[in-house]
Write a protein that holds these residues in place. Sequence first.
Motif, short mmCIF file in Angstrom:
data_model
loop_
_atom_site.label_atom_id
_atom_site.label_comp_id
_atom_site.label_asym_id
_atom_site.label_seq_id
_atom_site.Cartn_x
_atom_site.Cartn_y
_atom_site.Cartn_z
N THR A 178 -13.86 134.33 50.13
CA THR A 178 -13.63 135.63 50.77
C THR A 178 -13.03 135.40 52.14
O THR A 178 -13.61 134.71 52.98
N GLN B 220 -22.49 142.51 48.01
CA GLN B 220 -22.40 141.07 47.90
C GLN B 220 -22.36 140.37 49.25
O GLN B 220 -22.13 139.16 49.32
N TRP C 43 -14.72 139.40 55.14
CA TRP C 43 -15.90 140.00 54.53
C TRP C 43 -15.93 141.52 54.68
O TRP C 43 -16.55 142.22 53.88
N PRO D 254 -19.02 136.17 48.98
CA PRO D 254 -18.63 135.33 47.84
C PRO D 254 -17.60 134.28 48.24
O PRO D 254 -16.83 134.48 49.19
#
Length: 321
Positions: free
Chosen positions: A239, A249, A242, A236
């Motif tokens: 971010t 996601q 991660w 997303p």
Amino acid sequence: MRPPRGAVMVITSAEDITANLVIEALIERDVRVARVDPAEIGDALSFGARMGAGREKWAGRLRTPSRDIELDDVRAVYYRRPTPFSARFAHLPVREAEFAAVEARHGLGGLLEDLYGAAYVNHPAAINRADFKPAQLRMAAQLGLAVPETLITNDVSQARKFAAEHGPIVYKSFRGVPREPADRVAAIWTQRVAEHELDDSISVTAHLFQKEVRKSADARVTVIGRQVFASRITAPADTLDWRGGDPDQIGYDPVEVPASIERALRAYLDRFGLVFGCFDFALEAVSDQWVFIECNPNGQWAWLPDSAAMAHAFADVLIGG
């Protein structure tokens, strides 16, 4: 095709899912596999090795409940993540526990790290050399890879000056944090740091600060022998790390590694004496430049989409010796 002579020893803990994939790939090819966790030394693991009287290498046997193996019959070793010897002797008084762990590490550990003629993926000494971020960043820069502006310090004035010059900056731990009770794993993800947040507590230990890379995605490049596997990792918007996000996601897509970077990664492994490494890159949003973040010389890869192919790449290397 006849199975290769000699056994492959996999040195790791019983819970290692990553190693399981390699073991399965080896068994599919009729390769004899001996899984060994050195921290089981005792009733569950006994051994004896001799040298001298004309012998120029250690000869002897190692026995576990499921395997009885000649040490000089081992053709290759996949060294993963064995249980620390300290866990085996945690029930003893502190002084005795420390003594027993050191003796086991230098005795049994020393034998398993010196199996003459065996190929290691990777040898523990090579893993140790390549496990330090200062050496990783220096090597990457010398090989022509882009590296973020970086400061390693315990001096708050230098940290503040770095933040003023290169902000926004991020903080990264060198090794993470120790395991919590009940063997739960904790982590410190990459985090943004503002100049005003930097205080005298920095003097307590070493800190790593870097100029933040404005990125569109990340890339994980896994090199196993001569084979290269790469995934573009998307998360997303905004971010930073991660690894600390919601797994549902996170997206993984195949990505082609630029030829110049692939050459640099092969040279990187060669210079550290490694056969395998997991490389992390940040892909800059504007230029799409590949910026080197780190290399884990003993990294996890079982969660990646092409993990089955990776397991067979490991089998290729171990069988080939």
